[in-house]
Design a protein around this motif. Structure first.
Motif, PDB file in Angstrom:
ATOM      1  N   CYS A  23       7.159   3.325  -1.520  1.00 45.78           N
ATOM      2  CA  CYS A  23       8.149   3.783  -1.000  1.00 45.78           C
ATOM      3  C   CYS A  23       9.411   3.651  -2.254  1.00 45.78           C
ATOM      4  O   CYS A  23       9.228   2.643  -2.745  1.00 45.78           O
ATOM      5  N   LYS A  42       0.808  -1.092  -0.092  1.00 47.27           N
ATOM      6  CA  LYS A  42       0.069   0.089   0.050  1.00 47.27           C
ATOM      7  C   LYS A  42       0.957   1.330   0.066  1.00 47.27           C
ATOM      8  O   LYS A  42       0.543   2.445  -0.469  1.00 47.27           O
ATOM      9  N   THR A  43       2.133   1.175   0.527  1.00 42.56           N
ATOM     10  CA  THR A  43       2.834   2.310   0.796  1.00 42.56           C
ATOM     11  C   THR A  43       4.021   2.455  -0.490  1.00 42.56           C
ATOM     12  O   THR A  43       4.548   1.590  -0.901  1.00 42.56           O
TER      13      THR A  43
END
Length: 94
Positions: free
Chosen positions: A57, A54-55
């Protein structure tokens, strides 16, 4: 050997390049699920992978690739941050 299904706080902190205290704060805040067994804290690997998915990075760039992109050596703070930091230090000294 069976594949790990849980992470320890320290190993997750190493994986995410943060402190174990940060991981514990995320658990206490309910942002990261955890399993508690007789004083041990384990984070389900499925939750770790879900959060990572979901993140967004950016991939960590190596020093060589940063240098090839024209990055300069020295401090990474901006002049505005440096000015604010200097002002805070000056206030503490007065």
């Amino acid at each position: 050997m069976a594949e790990a299904t849980c992470c320890r706080v320290k190993s997750l902190a190493d994986r995410w390049e943060c402190s174990p205290a940060k991981i514990r704060r995320m658990i206490e805040a309910g942002k990261l699920p955890a399993i508690r067994l007789d004083g041990m804290v384990r984070i389900p690997l499925s939750a770790v992978l879900e959060i990572e998915a979901k993140t967004e990075c950016p991939q960590t760039t190596s020093r060589d690739s940063a240098e090839s992109q024209g990055a300069t050596h020295g401090t990474s703070i901006t002049s505005a941050n440096a000015s604010l930091r200097a002002a805070r230090i000056a206030r503490r000294l007065n």
